[in-house]
Write a protein that holds these residues in place. Structure first.
Motif, PDB file in Angstrom:
ATOM      1  N   PHE A 223      -8.695   5.524   5.605  1.00  0.00           N
ATOM      2  CA  PHE A 223      -7.522   6.104   6.267  1.00  0.00           C
ATOM      3  C   PHE A 223      -7.748   6.159   7.771  1.00  0.00           C
ATOM      4  O   PHE A 223      -8.896   6.144   8.245  1.00  0.00           O
ATOM      5  N   SER A 224      -6.637   6.292   8.507  1.00  0.00           N
ATOM      6  CA  SER A 224      -6.769   6.590   9.935  1.00  0.00           C
ATOM      7  C   SER A 224      -6.878   8.109  10.051  1.00  0.00           C
ATOM      8  O   SER A 224      -6.676   8.828   9.064  1.00  0.00           O
ATOM      9  N   VAL A 225      -7.129   8.578  11.263  1.00  0.00           N
ATOM     10  CA  VAL A 225      -7.339  10.010  11.460  1.00  0.00           C
ATOM     11  C   VAL A 225      -6.079  10.814  11.106  1.00  0.00           C
ATOM     12  O   VAL A 225      -6.156  11.979  10.705  1.00  0.00           O
ATOM     13  N   ASN A 226      -4.895  10.177  11.209  1.00  0.00           N
ATOM     14  CA  ASN A 226      -3.681  10.930  10.839  1.00  0.00           C
ATOM     15  C   ASN A 226      -3.282  10.723   9.373  1.00  0.00           C
ATOM     16  O   ASN A 226      -2.190  11.071   8.959  1.00  0.00           O
ATOM     17  N   GLY A 227      -4.175  10.129   8.600  1.00  0.00           N
ATOM     18  CA  GLY A 227      -3.960  10.067   7.160  1.00  0.00           C
ATOM     19  C   GLY A 227      -3.293   8.795   6.657  1.00  0.00           C
ATOM     20  O   GLY A 227      -3.069   8.641   5.458  1.00  0.00           O
ATOM     21  N   THR A 228      -2.968   7.862   7.563  1.00  0.00           N
ATOM     22  CA  THR A 228      -2.349   6.606   7.116  1.00  0.00           C
ATOM     23  C   THR A 228      -3.397   5.732   6.436  1.00  0.00           C
ATOM     24  O   THR A 228      -4.503   5.560   6.961  1.00  0.00           O
ATOM     25  N   ARG A 229      -3.028   5.167   5.298  1.00  0.00           N
ATOM     26  CA  ARG A 229      -3.972   4.316   4.569  1.00  0.00           C
ATOM     27  C   ARG A 229      -4.202   2.999   5.333  1.00  0.00           C
ATOM     28  O   ARG A 229      -3.272   2.425   5.892  1.00  0.00           O
ATOM     29  N   ILE A 230      -5.457   2.547   5.370  1.00  0.00           N
ATOM     30  CA  ILE A 230      -5.790   1.307   6.101  1.00  0.00           C
ATOM     31  C   ILE A 230      -6.447   0.342   5.120  1.00  0.00           C
ATOM     32  O   ILE A 230      -7.250   0.761   4.275  1.00  0.00           O
ATOM     33  N   ASN A 231      -6.116  -0.931   5.274  1.00  0.00           N
ATOM     34  CA  ASN A 231      -6.743  -1.937   4.417  1.00  0.00           C
ATOM     35  C   ASN A 231      -7.814  -2.684   5.210  1.00  0.00           C
ATOM     36  O   ASN A 231      -7.508  -3.368   6.171  1.00  0.00           O
ATOM     37  N   ARG A 232      -9.051  -2.518   4.847  1.00  0.00           N
ATOM     38  CA  ARG A 232     -10.133  -3.250   5.535  1.00  0.00           C
ATOM     39  C   ARG A 232     -10.686  -4.315   4.591  1.00  0.00           C
ATOM     40  O   ARG A 232     -11.047  -4.003   3.447  1.00  0.00           O
ATOM     41  N   GLN A 233     -10.763  -5.540   5.096  1.00  0.00           N
ATOM     42  CA  GLN A 233     -11.289  -6.646   4.286  1.00  0.00           C
ATOM     43  C   GLN A 233     -12.793  -6.472   4.084  1.00  0.00           C
ATOM     44  O   GLN A 233     -13.486  -5.992   4.959  1.00  0.00           O
TER      45      GLN A 233
END
Ligand code: AGP
Length: 608
Positions: A223-233
């Motif tokens: 996630f980012s610091v504001n809680g948004t989900r992030i996709n990391r390869q």
């Protein structure tokens, strides 16, 4: 540099994490600790010294099955190596445990604010503030609390956190310090590098700055610091375990040369504020420094060469006299030292016997001692009046590489600090400060092409039996250091001379079997050095050289050359270092030696 590791999932025994932690021992070994969570509680166990001490202390606990666990092997930066300062650190309730790799620059301010709010601290570390901050922001959601806490931190960190009320969960975050994640069908792991994770998977996710990771059983979410989900390869890692420890490099020496931008960054951290150099470590003796008329420097080997550059820098920029001695000479000579004297002792290891004896002698005469070392808790750090740490990270290769460039970094800053105390104009010093701030990037760029160039030149020169390094001014200590690196790891006889000294004797040695390594940056002495180079050419010596990018005058004379970017005269030794080191490294490789373990040498010389 410390190492952190965390594991969650099915059937984890404490000993599994201890085993994983051992893979990171090269990152530091002054103390180690573990926090694990069974279904009821978080427990913390720590021990001073190597991971083996921790393992022995754990005894039967090694067999315990846990829900999740985190561990740390320490390379002290804030607070001496001790059980108390070992990680994990906990909050006031003991429910939250944190391991951390990095340096929190603003920890003192945070600590004071938290103490005001009633938090009780039990260590001297910067890390403990993270546990208390998370406690402060915790309202039932651990990930939110960690996200909130890291917004208050400045500096560098890779952290892993567990909480009593969150069995099987680990929250991790990074900024500036590495963190790798991996998982298989049963478990998820995090670690400072890929080595502990290779047992579980070859698919690794490299966390990026600002990422927060949530690990549970066999699941990794980012996630980012504001809680948004992030996709990391993920990245497929093909290294075996041994090369993984070396970061994929063939030798520690090469890896450590590539660590240099990061090491310089760490050395600079917290030292420049409002375009001024700050050394809080020197507060207690800054009066003595401003009053002193002469500074003494003592050191050995590479540290001595760094000291020679400092001497010239201080004389040029702070107009203050500096006397420098090899420590083994200083300890036996009649030194003109008294209670007004400032002695700067430079020692990467902090354990070199000659330097320590020099410190003791100067101290007995009443001098104030400033130690510059890489090792927190080393003997020199305990005996000096003030200590400046390099923060270069552990150096394993016997040949000093990243610790030399961080010594130079610290010494340029110290010189600038002393010059400011002596009221030298701000403009003159600002130029140095601005250039120093750029150094990590400059060295990063250099490392993108230097290995190829140095390998080509090494191929041309590796069969020679002798080498003569020459330079003037700031380049003379560089010549000494280049020659030392070549001697140490390739066993080629190499000597270094001030270029102007050649005609007083050494030039008699030169012929087509005795090459010259000429250091000729575009500085105020270039024309003088170049005319000496021409003299050596007239004796049929083959010449390899370092000059400034695009310098046509030099390139007409020296065909086999390395070009470095233009900088201020005083800073050339720093940007030349990777080239001198890489040239020696490739010569050693081509001669089929192991540059990490040169014959007859030890990393730290603790005998006379
Ligand atoms: C450098 O490559 C050598 N390993 C050696 O000269 C070293 O710099 C010297 O022994 C001093 O060590 P110190 O900095 O740990 O005191």
């Amino acid at each position: 540099m410390c190492g952190i590791v965390g594991l969650t999932g099915k059937d984890i025994r404490v000993k599994e994490l201890v085993k994983a932690l051992k893979k990171l021992e090269y990152r530091g070994y002054d103390s180690a600790g573990i926090a694990f969570q069974d279904k009821e509680n978080v427990y913390v166990k720590k021990e001073k010294g190597r991971i083996l001490n921790l393992e022995n202390m754990l005894g039967d606990i090694n067999e315990k099955i846990v829900e999740s666990c985190i561990a740390h092997t320490r390379w002290a930066t804030h607070g001496e190596p001790s059980e108390l300062n070992a990680h994990p650190h906990t909050d006031c309730t003991g429910k939250i445990a944190v391991v951390h790799n990095g340096i929190i620059e603003n920890y003192m301010e945070i600590k004071h604010a938290l103490i005001e709010k009633g938090h009780r601290f039990s260590s001297e570390t910067d890390t403990e503030v993270i546990a208390h901050l998370i406690e402060e922001y915790y309202y039932g959601d651990l990930q939110k609390a960690v996200s909130h806490a890291i917004l208050d931190l400045s500096g560098a960190y890779a952290i892993a956190v567990i909480h009593n009320d969150h069995p099987g969960e680990i929250i991790a975050a990074r900024k500036g310090s590495p963190l790798v994640l991996g998982k298989n069908d049963d478990k998820a792991i995090l670690a400072s590098d890929v080595t502990p994770a290779l047992k579980y998977t070859r698919e690794m996710i490299f966390l990026e700055d600002g990422d927060i990771a949530h690990l549970s059983e066999n699941k990794i979410e980012i996630f980012s610091v504001n809680g948004t989900r992030i996709n990391r390869q993920s990245t497929l890692i093909n290294w075996d375990e041994e090369s993984a420890e070396k970061g994929g490099f063939e030798h520690f020496m090469l890896k450590e040369i590539f660590d240099e931008p990061q090491s310089i960054r760490s050395a600079l951290m917290g030292k420049i504020s409002d375009e001024k150099v700050v050394f809080k470590e020197l507060d207690s003796i800054s009066e003595n420094i401003s009053k002193t008329k002469k500074i003494n420097v003592i050191a050995c080997g590479t540290s001595y060469h760094a000291g020679l550059i400092f001497k010239k820098f201080i004389e040029d920029y702070a107009n203050t006299e500096v006397e420098i001695d090899v420590a083994s000479e200083f300890r036996y000579k009649n030194n003109i030292i008294d209670t007004d004297s400032i002695v700067i002792a430079i020692s990467q290891s902090g354990e070199t016997t000659d330097t320590l004896e020099g410190v003791r002698k100067a101290k007995s005469k009443g001098a104030k001692i400033i130690a510059i070392t890489n090792i927190v808790g080393s003997t020199i750090s305990r005996e000096a009046d003030a200590v400046i740490y390099l923060n270069a990270g552990l150096e394993i290769g016997v040949a000093a590489t990243k610790t030399y460039v961080t010594q130079l970094t610290i010494l340029y800053l110290l010189g600038t600090y002393i010059a400011a105390l002596k009221n030298v104009s701000k403009d003159k010093l600002n130029k140095i400060i601005l250039n120093m701030m750029d150094m990590p990037t400059v060295i990063e760029n250099i490392l993108s092409y230097a290995p190829d160039v140095c390998l080509q030149l090494a191929k041309e020169f590796y069969k020679y039996k002798h080498f003569m390094y020459i330079g003037r001014g700031y380049s003379y200590p560089s010549a000494l250091e280049g020659a030392l690196k070549l001697k140490e790891i390739s066993y080629i006889h190499a000597s270094a001379y001030q270029a102007g000294e050649l005609k007083h004797g050494p030039i008699a040695l030169l012929d087509d079997e005795f090459p010259v390594f000429a250091i000729v940056p575009d500085d105020e002495l270039k024309k003088k050095t170049l005319s000496n180079v021409i003299e050596t050419k007239a004796r049929n010596a083959k010449i390899v050289g370092i000059c400034t990018e695009g310098d046509k005058e030099v390139s007409k004379i020296i065909n086999s050359r390395i070009e470095v970017p233009k900088t201020i005269d005083a800073l050339y030794p720093l940007i030349m270092s990777p080239f001198l080191q890489l040239f020696a490294y490739y010569v050693s490789i081509l001669r089929k030696y192991d540059p990490d373990k040169p014959r007859n040498l030890a990393k730290s010389v603790t005998v006379e």
